[in-house]
Design a protein around this motif. Structure first.
Motif, PDB file in Angstrom:
ATOM      1  N   PRO B  31       0.682  -1.100   0.103  1.00 31.98           N
ATOM      2  CA  PRO B  31       0.075   0.066   0.212  1.00 31.98           C
ATOM      3  C   PRO B  31       0.822   1.167  -0.020  1.00 31.98           C
ATOM      4  O   PRO B  31       0.537   2.240  -0.603  1.00 31.98           O
ATOM      5  CB  PRO B  31      -0.821   0.006   1.268  1.00 31.98           C
ATOM      6  N   ASP B  34       2.195   1.115  -3.803  1.00 33.62           N
ATOM      7  CA  ASP B  34       0.792   1.035  -4.583  1.00 33.62           C
ATOM      8  C   ASP B  34       1.275   1.146  -6.061  1.00 33.62           C
ATOM      9  O   ASP B  34       0.550   1.843  -6.666  1.00 33.62           O
ATOM     10  CB  ASP B  34      -0.253   1.939  -3.974  1.00 33.62           C
ATOM     11  N   GLU B  36       0.133  -0.769  -8.155  1.00 30.56           N
ATOM     12  CA  GLU B  36      -1.088  -1.004  -9.032  1.00 30.56           C
ATOM     13  C   GLU B  36      -1.758   0.215  -9.478  1.00 30.56           C
ATOM     14  O   GLU B  36      -2.589  -0.009 -10.472  1.00 30.56           O
ATOM     15  CB  GLU B  36      -1.969  -2.019  -8.287  1.00 30.56           C
ATOM     16  N   ARG B  37      -1.810   1.313  -8.813  1.00 27.90           N
ATOM     17  CA  ARG B  37      -2.453   2.452  -9.430  1.00 27.90           C
ATOM     18  C   ARG B  37      -2.109   2.909 -10.721  1.00 27.90           C
ATOM     19  O   ARG B  37      -2.599   3.637 -11.534  1.00 27.90           O
ATOM     20  CB  ARG B  37      -2.450   3.639  -8.397  1.00 27.90           C
ATOM     21  N   PHE B  38      -0.821   2.264 -11.236  1.00 29.02           N
ATOM     22  CA  PHE B  38      -0.473   2.523 -12.407  1.00 29.02           C
ATOM     23  C   PHE B  38      -0.872   1.283 -13.606  1.00 29.02           C
ATOM     24  O   PHE B  38      -0.269   1.378 -14.681  1.00 29.02           O
ATOM     25  CB  PHE B  38       1.219   2.681 -12.729  1.00 29.02           C
ATOM     26  N   GLY B  39      -1.637   0.471 -12.987  1.00 20.64           N
ATOM     27  CA  GLY B  39      -1.899  -0.684 -13.595  1.00 20.64           C
ATOM     28  C   GLY B  39      -1.134  -1.555 -13.906  1.00 20.64           C
ATOM     29  O   GLY B  39      -1.211  -2.746 -14.457  1.00 20.64           O
ATOM     30  N   ILE B  41       0.650  -5.152 -12.580  1.00 18.78           N
ATOM     31  CA  ILE B  41       0.040  -6.338 -11.737  1.00 18.78           C
ATOM     32  C   ILE B  41       1.370  -7.206 -11.749  1.00 18.78           C
ATOM     33  O   ILE B  41       2.007  -7.469 -12.894  1.00 18.78           O
ATOM     34  CB  ILE B  41      -0.999  -7.009 -12.277  1.00 18.78           C
ATOM     35  N   ASN B  42       1.788  -7.900 -10.508  1.00 12.34           N
ATOM     36  CA  ASN B  42       2.634  -8.721 -10.618  1.00 12.34           C
ATOM     37  C   ASN B  42       2.179 -10.218 -10.779  1.00 12.34           C
ATOM     38  O   ASN B  42       1.289 -10.658 -10.314  1.00 12.34           O
ATOM     39  CB  ASN B  42       3.167  -8.882  -9.065  1.00 12.34           C
ATOM     40  N   THR B  43       2.360 -10.687 -12.069  1.00 14.06           N
ATOM     41  CA  THR B  43       2.190 -12.124 -12.525  1.00 14.06           C
ATOM     42  C   THR B  43       3.183 -13.011 -12.286  1.00 14.06           C
ATOM     43  O   THR B  43       4.319 -12.667 -11.932  1.00 14.06           O
ATOM     44  CB  THR B  43       1.812 -12.048 -13.963  1.00 14.06           C
TER      45      THR B  43
END
Lengths: 286, 147
Positions: B31, B34, B36-39, B41-43
């Motif tokens: 958090p 973060d 993820e706010r730029f899109g 994702i950890n795959t």
């Protein structure tokens, strides 16, 4: 005529609506975890990006299976929103999932195989409850046709509270939310890599995502049927139900497949059957 | 039409890192930073990934693994070497089992310095990588048009 129009509107609008729901889902999830979260349009960016990527195919047949998955998922929703037979809707829905499982089996990979097996287990877990939902709706409204059920003025939820709760349980499996995301491992990427979708990339993965948006809209449409007598109430309940699903997603860790089976069949046996038995005895039985 | 920049999915591989850079990469996903706010994702899947983030120097055992992961990623793809070990081998450079930096095995697009690399510089490196990703996509489109 009206029904064909409804189906067309669904075919065009459902991906938009489903994508927005997914975006809001990610935003609310982020807020629940104390983060800012991605923009609401993020799922659309993801899918648009997937269509820009190079196409890597393991076996050519897998792409046809995934295309069939998307087509049958769209057909399911079109049948549903055209007011078609509930049993036919369930049949098309199951067929769509058989196609994605076949797609995963077509790509030779242990992760993909495991994901496919788990998807079959999930299919087995939620199917009884979905059929009981259709049966319950029939018992109360006297018709298997979605158009009749939706137009019915009977407050269906008052007769089928158990079936509704059971349906919510399998909805968690269906939306691939946390305790039951065994086949795609939505958040834990390292355990199954990505389950079913391990061998799919680029445009094919994008199609799976779009099919999932269609699916979300159909499942929320079934929630609507319980509150068909009051559309406003129905929409509020749909929003609440989805919030509840997000909450469950964020508070539970993933469970084993045994738990999925127990939850799915337990909901069907206890909530579903008991509800139907009581209904049959007091409401229909003289 | 540059959606690639808006949703980079990254794959993180630890090639004999001391875990220092790894936890900094994961810190970016918490958090506080973060990403993820730029899109982002950890795959865990190379076939879904656009950005390959590697920490640590390459040793003889994982040379093949890194190459294998890289080959499985669909184009366009970029590689970000995080930390001094991934960039050049760092203090382990002279060890008999270390091949050196990541660029000894696969082409690297962005080097992120530091021991351990700070989350800010990792994010900076990834943002630079996104520019390169976009360039690669345009090049790919041109090649397709020529064909």
């Amino acid at each position: 005529m009206m029904s064909i129009l409804n189906a067309l509107v669904y075919l065009i609008l459902a991906p938009v609506l489903g994508g927005l729901v997914a975006g809001i889902d990610r935003k609310i999830t982020a807020r629940m975890q104390g983060r800012v979260g991605p923009p609401i349009l993020q799922p659309f960016y993801d899918v648009a990006k997937l269509f820009e990527k190079e196409d890597v195919t393991v076996t050519p047949s897998q792409n046809y299976y995934i295309l069939s998955y998307l087509v049958f998922m769209a057909v399911t929703g079109a049948l549903f929103f055209a007011g078609g037979d509930m049993l036919l809707v369930i049949f098309a829905f199951t067929l769509a999932h058989v196609f994605i499982v076949l797609g995963a089996y077509a790509a030779y990979s242990p992760y993909s195989y495991l994901g496919a097996e788990r998807e079959l287990i999930a299919l087995m877990a939620y199917e009884p409850m979905i059929i009981l939902t259709a049966v319950g709706l029939y018992l109360v409204t006297g018709s298997f046709y979605v158009s009749d059920i939706a137009a019915s003025t009977v407050p269906v939820i008052l007769y089928l509270p158990g079936v509704f709760l059971g349906f919510l349980t399998v909805l968690t499996i269906k939306l691939r939310k946390s305790p039951f995301d065994i086949s795609t491992s939505h958040h834990a990427h390292q355990e199954l890599v990505k389950g079913l979708t391990t061998e799919f990339s680029g445009a094919t993965l994008g199609k799976i995502e779009i099919a999932h948006w269609y699916e979300t809209v159909v499942m929320l449409g079934i929630v609507y049927l319980f509150f068909g007598f009051n559309p406003l109430l129905a929409i509020i309940v749909i929003a609440l139900v989805y919030l509840l699903e997000i909450f469950i997603d964020n508070t539970f860790s993933r469970m084993k497949w045994e738990m999925t089976m127990k939850s799915g069949w337990g909901a069907a046996a206890i909530l579903g059957f008991l509800n139907l038995a009581v209904l049959y005895y007091f409401y229909l039985g003289v | 039409m540059a959606y690639l920049k808006k949703s980079p999915w990254l794959l993180h591989y630890d090639a004999s890192s001391c875990n220092g850079c790894d936890i900094e990469v994961l810190a970016c996903l918490t958090p506080l930073y973060d990403v993820e706010r730029f899109g982002i994702i950890n795959t865990g899947n190379p076939k879904h990934a656009d950005v390959l983030v590697i920490t640590g120097g390459i040793n003889e055992l994982n040379r093949q693994v890194v190459r294998n992961i890289y080959n499985q990623m669909p184009e366009p793809r970029v590689v970000v070497a995080v930390g001094i070990c991934a960039s050049s081998g760092g203090v382990f450079r002279e060890c008999y089992n270390i091949a050196g930096g990541v660029d000894q095995v696969i082409p690297v697009d962005v080097y992120v310095p530091g021991c351990a690399a700070r989350p800010e510089s990792i994010i900076d490196g990834i943002v630079q990588a996104l520019g390169i990703l976009e360039e690669k996509r345009t090049k790919m489109k041109e090649q397709e048009a020529q064909r």
